[in-house]
Design a protein around this motif. Structure first.
Motif, PDB file in Angstrom:
ATOM      1  N   ASN A  30      71.682  40.463  15.767  1.00 47.59           N
ATOM      2  CA  ASN A  30      71.076  40.489  14.427  1.00 47.59           C
ATOM      3  C   ASN A  30      71.258  41.866  13.780  1.00 47.59           C
ATOM      4  O   ASN A  30      70.318  42.461  13.257  1.00 47.59           O
ATOM      5  N   ASN A  31      72.467  42.379  13.840  1.00 45.17           N
ATOM      6  CA  ASN A  31      72.880  43.653  13.240  1.00 45.17           C
ATOM      7  C   ASN A  31      72.233  44.883  13.875  1.00 45.17           C
ATOM      8  O   ASN A  31      72.306  45.970  13.324  1.00 45.17           O
ATOM      9  N   ARG A  32      71.599  44.729  15.020  1.00 47.86           N
ATOM     10  CA  ARG A  32      71.006  45.862  15.739  1.00 47.86           C
ATOM     11  C   ARG A  32      71.718  46.016  17.074  1.00 47.86           C
ATOM     12  O   ARG A  32      71.755  45.076  17.867  1.00 47.86           O
ATOM     13  N   PRO A  33      72.285  47.190  17.339  1.00 51.81           N
ATOM     14  CA  PRO A  33      72.966  47.356  18.627  1.00 51.81           C
ATOM     15  C   PRO A  33      71.963  47.482  19.775  1.00 51.81           C
ATOM     16  O   PRO A  33      71.069  48.322  19.723  1.00 51.81           O
ATOM     17  N   PRO A  34      72.084  46.609  20.788  1.00 53.11           N
ATOM     18  CA  PRO A  34      71.207  46.760  21.941  1.00 53.11           C
ATOM     19  C   PRO A  34      71.654  47.972  22.759  1.00 53.11           C
ATOM     20  O   PRO A  34      72.837  48.305  22.802  1.00 53.11           O
ATOM     21  N   LYS A  35      70.708  48.612  23.388  1.00 58.32           N
ATOM     22  CA  LYS A  35      71.025  49.755  24.240  1.00 58.32           C
ATOM     23  C   LYS A  35      71.109  49.274  25.683  1.00 58.32           C
ATOM     24  O   LYS A  35      70.568  48.225  26.033  1.00 58.32           O
ATOM     25  N   SER A 149      65.358  54.810  37.598  1.00 62.38           N
ATOM     26  CA  SER A 149      64.602  54.303  36.454  1.00 62.38           C
ATOM     27  C   SER A 149      65.583  53.710  35.436  1.00 62.38           C
ATOM     28  O   SER A 149      66.792  53.940  35.514  1.00 62.38           O
ATOM     29  N   VAL A 150      65.042  52.981  34.489  1.00 63.16           N
ATOM     30  CA  VAL A 150      65.870  52.407  33.423  1.00 63.16           C
ATOM     31  C   VAL A 150      66.688  53.507  32.754  1.00 63.16           C
ATOM     32  O   VAL A 150      67.909  53.389  32.596  1.00 63.16           O
ATOM     33  N   GLU A 151      66.031  54.584  32.359  1.00 65.07           N
ATOM     34  CA  GLU A 151      66.714  55.666  31.644  1.00 65.07           C
ATOM     35  C   GLU A 151      67.743  56.368  32.525  1.00 65.07           C
ATOM     36  O   GLU A 151      68.857  56.681  32.081  1.00 65.07           O
ATOM     37  N   SER A 152      67.387  56.635  33.788  1.00 65.56           N
ATOM     38  CA  SER A 152      68.321  57.318  34.693  1.00 65.56           C
ATOM     39  C   SER A 152      69.565  56.476  34.959  1.00 65.56           C
ATOM     40  O   SER A 152      70.682  56.999  34.958  1.00 65.56           O
ATOM     41  N   ALA A 153      69.379  55.191  35.196  1.00 68.05           N
ATOM     42  CA  ALA A 153      70.523  54.312  35.449  1.00 68.05           C
ATOM     43  C   ALA A 153      71.403  54.195  34.200  1.00 68.05           C
ATOM     44  O   ALA A 153      72.631  54.237  34.290  1.00 68.05           O
TER      45      ALA A 153
END
Length: 174
Positions: A30-35, A149-153
């Motif tokens: 929906n025009n938003r890039p997923p991270k 963690s999510v961020e570290s990975a």
């Protein structure tokens, strides 16, 4: 290329490739890039790490260097999740869960297609190992099985050379 629709879910969600800052393969929902962190958080909703890893591998096996779009892509069998939608009755809850899963798995597949396309160009111009979709699989593996963690990975590969990431992938059989 400005916007190529890869999959439309009856007006509820649209997955597209759009022109991004670096290339023409920015995946959007929906025009938003997923991270990458969005995908890892989505994967964390599954109760069995081995089952979600198998689903991730199933998605990956459907994508290769020649994959052009999502027309032949099939979402993996739905594993059990921890997602809460207790406020809904059984049928709407089931439909919502299936829609969310289908959108996320299709978007993840689109990201793997993008990585495959970007990897060819990068490997040719730098004479580096071809990483492709393995870079996304490495993050998922590290999050699911190595306690990152999510961020570290999601950020593990930033700033690393392609040959270093290639070695990390090979250590894990990716």
């Amino acid at each position: 290329m400005s916007n190529i629709v890869l999959k439309n879910f009856d007006g509820r969600a649209t997955i597209s490739f759009q022109t991004g800052k670096q290339d023409n393969y920015m995946v959007t929902i929906n025009n938003r890039p997923p991270k990458d962190t969005d995908f890892l958080r989505f994967f964390s909703a599954y109760t069995d790490k081995q089952t979600i890893w198998q689903a991730i591998k199933d998605v990956s096996q459907q994508i290769d260097r020649q994959t052009e779009d999502l027309s032949l892509f099939k979402s993996p069998k739905s594993p059990d999740t921890k997602m809460s939608s207790a406020h809904l009755s059984n049928e709407p809850r089931r439909k919502l869960k299936l829609l969310v899963e289908e959108v996320f798995f299709h978007a993840y597949a689109a990201c793997l297609i993008a990585e495959e396309r970007k990897s060819d160009r990068y490997a040719e111009t730098t004479n580096s190992p071809r990483l492709g979709k393995r870079i996304k699989l490495l993050a998922a593996y590290q999050f699911l099985f190595e306690g990152l963690s999510v961020e570290s990975a999601a950020n593990f590969s930033r700033g690393k050379k392609a040959w270093q990431i290639d070695q990390e992938c090979k250590k894990r059989g990716i």
